[in-house]
Scaffold this active site. Structure first.
Site, PDB file in Angstrom:
ATOM      1  N   THR A  47       0.833  -1.205   0.000  1.00  7.72           N
ATOM      2  CA  THR A  47       0.000   0.000   0.000  1.00  7.72           C
ATOM      3  C   THR A  47       0.867   1.254   0.000  1.00  7.72           C
ATOM      4  O   THR A  47       0.564   2.228  -0.697  1.00  7.72           O
ATOM      5  CB  THR A  47      -0.959   0.000   1.210  1.00  7.72           C
ATOM      6  N   CYS A  48       1.943   1.247   0.747  1.00  8.49           N
ATOM      7  CA  CYS A  48       2.832   2.411   0.820  1.00  8.49           C
ATOM      8  C   CYS A  48       3.477   2.690  -0.532  1.00  8.49           C
ATOM      9  O   CYS A  48       3.539   3.840  -0.975  1.00  8.49           O
ATOM     10  CB  CYS A  48       3.924   2.183   1.865  1.00  8.49           C
TER      11      CYS A  48
END
Length: 164
Positions: A47-48
């Site tokens: 996600t990052c």
């Protein structure tokens, strides 16, 4: 958790920028001008890497046009990993990175989350802040998986409201 009106704490960190990695303090990095500070659980994590950082890279010109002096990303990783992530993502020179290897800044800000169940230990909770001259203007913390409250579009909207 740090709140609006609070000064940025002074914690030893490594700053990774286009100039390399240097020892400094969080207040030195975040204490001057209008700063967009966002924190992620881990460099290169799905996600990052795919959803959070790219929004700030893509919106860097809009953030600068809104008066932002510095865009800074922090994670509980060492400076070697943060440098590799900055280079691999094309962010180096656009965004500065804080390597908070021991989660000292995350703890000082009250923005830690225990990811031990995933084998990652204590990390930053996904979040963002607007900081003016070392004082927190706004804090945005994700309360569910994904990127909404702390992503670049939300920060741009908050800047638009603040500047109107």
């Amino acid at each position: 958790m740090i709140d609006r009106g609070s000064p940025v704490p002074s914690v030893r960190v490594k700053l990774v920028s286009a100039d390399g990695a240097t020892d400094t303090t969080s207040d030195a990095v975040l204490g001057s001008g209008l700063v967009v500070f966002f924190a992620v659980p881990g460099a290169f994590t799905p996600t990052c890497h795919v959803n959070h950082l790219p929004g700030f890279i893509a919106n860097e010109p809009k953030l600068r046009a809104a008066g932002v002096d510095h865009i800074v990303c922090a994670s509980v990783n060492d400076h070697h990993v943060m440098k590799a992530w900055a280079e691999a993502s094309g962010a180096l020179g656009k965004i500065d990175f804080i390597a908070d290897g021991n989660a000292e800044l995350a703890e000082a800000l009250g923005l830690t989350k225990d990811f031990s169940g995933s084998g990652m230990g204590k990390r930053f909770v996904r979040s963002a802040m607007l900081i003016r001259n070392g004082v927190v203007d706004a804090v945005f913390v994700e309360d569910a998986p994904g990127v909404s409250a702390s992503g670049a579009p939300a920060i741009l909207m908050a800047l638009e409201v603040a500047n109107s």
